[in-house]
Design an enzyme around this catalytic site. Sequence first.
Site, short mmCIF file in Angstrom:
data_model
loop_
_atom_site.label_atom_id
_atom_site.label_comp_id
_atom_site.label_asym_id
_atom_site.label_seq_id
_atom_site.Cartn_x
_atom_site.Cartn_y
_atom_site.Cartn_z
N ASP A 99 0.87 -1.17 0.00
CA ASP A 99 0.00 0.00 0.00
C ASP A 99 0.91 1.23 0.00
O ASP A 99 1.76 1.35 0.88
CB ASP A 99 -0.87 -0.08 1.27
CG ASP A 99 -1.86 1.06 1.43
OD1 ASP A 99 -1.95 1.92 0.55
OD2 ASP A 99 -2.56 1.06 2.47
N GLU A 196 1.24 6.48 6.74
CA GLU A 196 0.71 7.42 5.76
C GLU A 196 0.34 8.77 6.35
O GLU A 196 -0.83 9.03 6.62
CB GLU A 196 -0.45 6.81 4.97
CG GLU A 196 -1.57 6.18 5.76
CD GLU A 196 -2.65 5.62 4.84
OE1 GLU A 196 -3.06 6.29 3.89
OE2 GLU A 196 -3.07 4.47 5.07
N GLU A 290 2.93 7.71 1.48
CA GLU A 290 2.71 6.41 2.15
C GLU A 290 3.67 5.36 1.62
O GLU A 290 3.92 5.28 0.41
CB GLU A 290 1.27 5.94 1.93
CG GLU A 290 0.97 4.58 2.58
CD GLU A 290 -0.48 4.14 2.44
OE1 GLU A 290 -1.15 4.57 1.47
OE2 GLU A 290 -0.94 3.36 3.28
#
Length: 305
Positions: A99, A196, A290
């Site tokens: 991610d 993030e 992130e």
Amino acid sequence: MVEEVELVLDKYRSAGRILAEVREEAVGLVKEGNLLLEVAEFVENRVREKGGEPAFPCNISRNEEAAHATPSGDDKTVFGNADLVKLDLGVHVDGFIADSAVTVDLSGGGENEGLVRAAEAALNEALKIIRDGVSTVEISEIIENTVRERGYKPIVNLTGHGLARYNSHAPPTIPNVKYEHGGGAVLREYDIVAIEPFATDARGAGKVVEGGGGRGSAEIFSLLRPRPVRVREAKRLLEAVKKYRGLPFAKRWLPRERLDLALRTLKNAGMLREYPVLREEEKGLVSQAEHTVIVRWDGCEVTTK
Ligand code: MN
Ligand code: MN
């Protein structure tokens, strides 16, 4: 046992490598006049070509939008000449997720550079202190301080998080401010976490609310717990989305026939989670950075670099 751990870590690394490659290509497509839909579809197709699967729809959030924006199937929106664009990508390999997000500033004069750098610096400072034994409170503190030192505000209700197999938001929660969050959690070797930081400018409240950019209903959903349904359309949709194994999916990925009825039926039966666009409460501009990391005894390994 050790071999099993390595096998799993290698899948996290593969997902991260695919993500990093696709992210770089996608950034090159974020240009004034290009369709958001074209970028989202490019990302998702490219991830599959490289042997991964999207862990969630390609998020393209602009300006005061912070997260959960993805174009609809017939979206004609194009990037504007001063857009501040957050590109947030998810890839999984056999359920093991990477991610990562970047902010692309389309304002020619670099007027948002400070805001973009604030989120990046906060991420970098956080990565420097992550190792076995670090507390999430320490991570939150360094993120908050780094953003504030640069004259911006961290967004208090968006957080980093753990990752687990087919789970894009596992514990622990890693807030971007050091408010009292029940003492936090301690990270251990082989934990997988996404950090993030989100920052906003002086105009912003430092908080997001639901309902972005004048768009209609949500474009992103996930399946909570499947149960038997009678409505034929809903039954068909349920079968179609089981393959995502609980990970978020886009409305535009689904068969269109009587889709709204099917979605409404599953939602009313409590089977769907909806992800409305999140936007800055006072319409402050929002930046985000992130990465996903594997926690090690002496530091951390960034899978998405
Ligand atoms: Mn993300
Ligand atoms: Mn994330």
